[in-house]
Design a protein around this motif. Structure first.
Motif, PDB file in Angstrom:
ATOM      1  N   GLU A  97     -20.461 -21.465 -43.385  1.00  0.00           N
ATOM      2  CA  GLU A  97     -20.410 -22.650 -42.528  1.00  0.00           C
ATOM      3  C   GLU A  97     -21.123 -22.389 -41.210  1.00  0.00           C
ATOM      4  O   GLU A  97     -21.838 -23.255 -40.687  1.00  0.00           O
ATOM      5  CB  GLU A  97     -18.959 -23.053 -42.272  1.00  0.00           C
ATOM      6  N   PHE A  98     -20.935 -21.199 -40.645  1.00  0.00           N
ATOM      7  CA  PHE A  98     -21.610 -20.831 -39.406  1.00  0.00           C
ATOM      8  C   PHE A  98     -23.122 -20.924 -39.575  1.00  0.00           C
ATOM      9  O   PHE A  98     -23.833 -21.482 -38.730  1.00  0.00           O
ATOM     10  CB  PHE A  98     -21.183 -19.420 -39.011  1.00  0.00           C
ATOM     11  N   LEU A  99     -23.652 -20.387 -40.672  1.00  0.00           N
ATOM     12  CA  LEU A  99     -25.094 -20.411 -40.906  1.00  0.00           C
ATOM     13  C   LEU A  99     -25.596 -21.823 -41.169  1.00  0.00           C
ATOM     14  O   LEU A  99     -26.727 -22.169 -40.801  1.00  0.00           O
ATOM     15  CB  LEU A  99     -25.446 -19.500 -42.077  1.00  0.00           C
ATOM     16  N   PRO A 104     -32.669 -24.573 -40.794  1.00  0.00           N
ATOM     17  CA  PRO A 104     -33.383 -23.528 -41.550  1.00  0.00           C
ATOM     18  C   PRO A 104     -34.861 -23.506 -41.169  1.00  0.00           C
ATOM     19  O   PRO A 104     -35.446 -24.529 -40.822  1.00  0.00           O
ATOM     20  CB  PRO A 104     -33.197 -23.950 -43.016  1.00  0.00           C
ATOM     21  N   THR A 105     -35.463 -22.347 -41.234  1.00  0.00           N
ATOM     22  CA  THR A 105     -36.894 -22.196 -40.962  1.00  0.00           C
ATOM     23  C   THR A 105     -37.551 -21.480 -42.139  1.00  0.00           C
ATOM     24  O   THR A 105     -36.927 -20.640 -42.791  1.00  0.00           O
ATOM     25  CB  THR A 105     -37.140 -21.395 -39.674  1.00  0.00           C
ATOM     26  N   LEU A 144     -31.383 -19.255 -47.666  1.00  0.00           N
ATOM     27  CA  LEU A 144     -32.198 -19.146 -46.455  1.00  0.00           C
ATOM     28  C   LEU A 144     -33.321 -18.137 -46.672  1.00  0.00           C
ATOM     29  O   LEU A 144     -33.200 -17.204 -47.474  1.00  0.00           O
ATOM     30  CB  LEU A 144     -31.335 -18.703 -45.271  1.00  0.00           C
ATOM     31  N   SER A 145     -34.396 -18.313 -45.943  1.00  0.00           N
ATOM     32  CA  SER A 145     -35.497 -17.358 -46.000  1.00  0.00           C
ATOM     33  C   SER A 145     -35.019 -16.014 -45.457  1.00  0.00           C
ATOM     34  O   SER A 145     -34.397 -15.942 -44.394  1.00  0.00           O
ATOM     35  CB  SER A 145     -36.670 -17.874 -45.165  1.00  0.00           C
ATOM     36  N   GLY A 159     -33.852 -16.741 -41.882  1.00  0.00           N
ATOM     37  CA  GLY A 159     -34.610 -17.941 -41.555  1.00  0.00           C
ATOM     38  C   GLY A 159     -33.786 -19.073 -40.973  1.00  0.00           C
ATOM     39  O   GLY A 159     -33.507 -20.066 -41.637  1.00  0.00           O
ATOM     40  N   ILE A 160     -33.377 -18.902 -39.728  1.00  0.00           N
ATOM     41  CA  ILE A 160     -32.768 -19.992 -38.968  1.00  0.00           C
ATOM     42  C   ILE A 160     -33.499 -20.097 -37.638  1.00  0.00           C
ATOM     43  O   ILE A 160     -34.204 -19.174 -37.225  1.00  0.00           O
ATOM     44  CB  ILE A 160     -31.259 -19.780 -38.730  1.00  0.00           C
TER      45      ILE A 160
END
Length: 378
Positions: A97-99, A104-105, A144-145, A159-160
């Motif tokens: 949930e935190f992430l 996202p990148t 995520l990346s 990747g954030i």
């Protein structure tokens, strides 16, 4: 849970899988699956089976039939998972949930070790310790990346948004200077904080969070000013300092030239920096002559009845605004008295009277300013 408090099939399947994976009792695993904290606060409930598959199948951190490559301490760590069987799944769900809170990148920007500390501060006291490995595990499960920056250590890049992470880290970190602007506030920040409090108290949070639709609000002056970074003059120096302040959330964006003056009113600055701001605004107005002139911040007003001067009663109005440099004032006055109607606006600041003028063709109530130097050749 279903309305009759019977676990649904997905929860049961997850509980069986987690029980086998961790070596705990089915009922203990099911209790974790059913926790309000693990039901999805910013998105779909995280699946225990998906988490387990990630350790096997992920392109970078999955074992894919070989020895495990992800452990408690991170990538290439031989440290085994220290799963207590009581709260480990809930903690992974909270890390997820935190992430989810961040944008996202495609390029991995934030180090897992730095990110794991931010997660600890944000999630405390419900999850006061987050290992490097669990942070990477949750990020991999989310899709995520993830990249390996050096091919050696236990830390990976996630990747954030780096700027959103910096904002949150400064909001919750110990000894961090809090941001003064919120343009990098993650969209789900406030909702997640509230949902964590409610779920932590045992409430089942059933309302879906709908991410706001991104808006592309015009920021023409900001766009122009950041393009001046690198110039070898006062405007270039100002643009560099301004861009750094935006990056660090030390002040908001100057969407208009007037916003830049507001920033100067709210932050400490040198006289030279202010002069560069006036020069920048004058150049901007020469470059884009159709832009709106400047109105400064109102700071006071008064409206009074007046008995008049023999032709009847009326009113007087007085409005005070900051002058552009902030050291003086602009006073707008209206005498609405029969036989004695006067309207006036003046700058009560010697410096600003030299550097600014009222735009011609506008009424007293519609006054606006432009730099006296805007018609000077660049």
């Amino acid at each position: 849970m279903t309305p009759n408090n019977t676990p649904n099939r997905a929860l049961q399947q997850d509980a069986r899988a987690w029980s086998k994976f961790t070596g705990t009792k089915y009922t203990t695993a099911l209790r974790q699956m059913s926790s309000p904290l693990a039901q999805g606060l910013l998105g779909k409930r995280v699946s225990a089976r998906h988490l387990i598959r990630t350790l096997s199948e992920h392109d970078l951190v999955g074992a894919r039939g070989g020895d495990p490559v992800l452990g408690e301490n991170g990538f290439r760590s031989e440290s085994p998972w220290q799963l207590d069987g009581k709260s480990d799944f809930i903690e992974l769900a909270l890390i997820t949930e935190f992430l989810r809170m961040f944008t996202p990148t495609s390029a991995a920007e934030v180090g897992s070790y730095s990110l794991k500390h931010t997660a600890e501060w944000f999630l405390s006291p419900r999850c006061s310790y987050v290992s490097n490995g669990r942070l990477i595990w949750a990020a991999a499960a989310m899709g995520l990346s993830i990249t390996d920056p050096d091919g050696e250590g236990p830390n990976l890049l996630i990747g954030i948004s780096e700027r959103e992470h910096d904002y949150v880290r400064r909001m919750v970190g110990h000894g961090q200077s809090r941001p003064r602007a919120d343009h990098y506030l993650p969209a789900g920040y406030e909702h997640l904080r509230d949902a964590l409090t409610r779920a932590g108290a045992g409430e089942l949070v059933t309302s879906d969070w709908v991410p706001p639709v991104p808006t592309d609000e015009p920021a023409p002056f900001h766009d122009w000013l950041v393009r001046q970074v690198g110039r070898n003059d006062a405007v270039g120096d100002l643009a560099g300092d301004y861009s750094a302040g935006v990056h660090d959330s030390d002040h908001h964006l100057a969407r208009t030239a007037g916003d830049l003056l507001t920033i100067f009113h709210e932050t400490s600055h040198s006289a030279e920096a202010y002069d560069a701001a006036v020069t920048s605004i004058a150049e901007w107005m020469r470059t884009a002559p159709s832009v709106d002139p400047i109105r400064t911040k109102p700071v006071g007003e008064s409206k009074d009845d007046h008995q008049g001067w023999g032709a009847g009663a009326g009113t007087t109005e007085r409005y005070e605004y900051l002058c552009p440099c902030g050291a003086g004032a602009i006073i707008e006055e209206h005498d609405n008295i029969p036989g004695f109607r006067e309207h006036d606006v003046r700058i009560f600041c010697d410096k600003c009277r030299e550097e600014w003028r009222f735009v011609e063709g506008r009424g007293v109530r519609d006054w606006a300013l432009e730099p006296t130097a805007m018609n000077t050749a660049a």
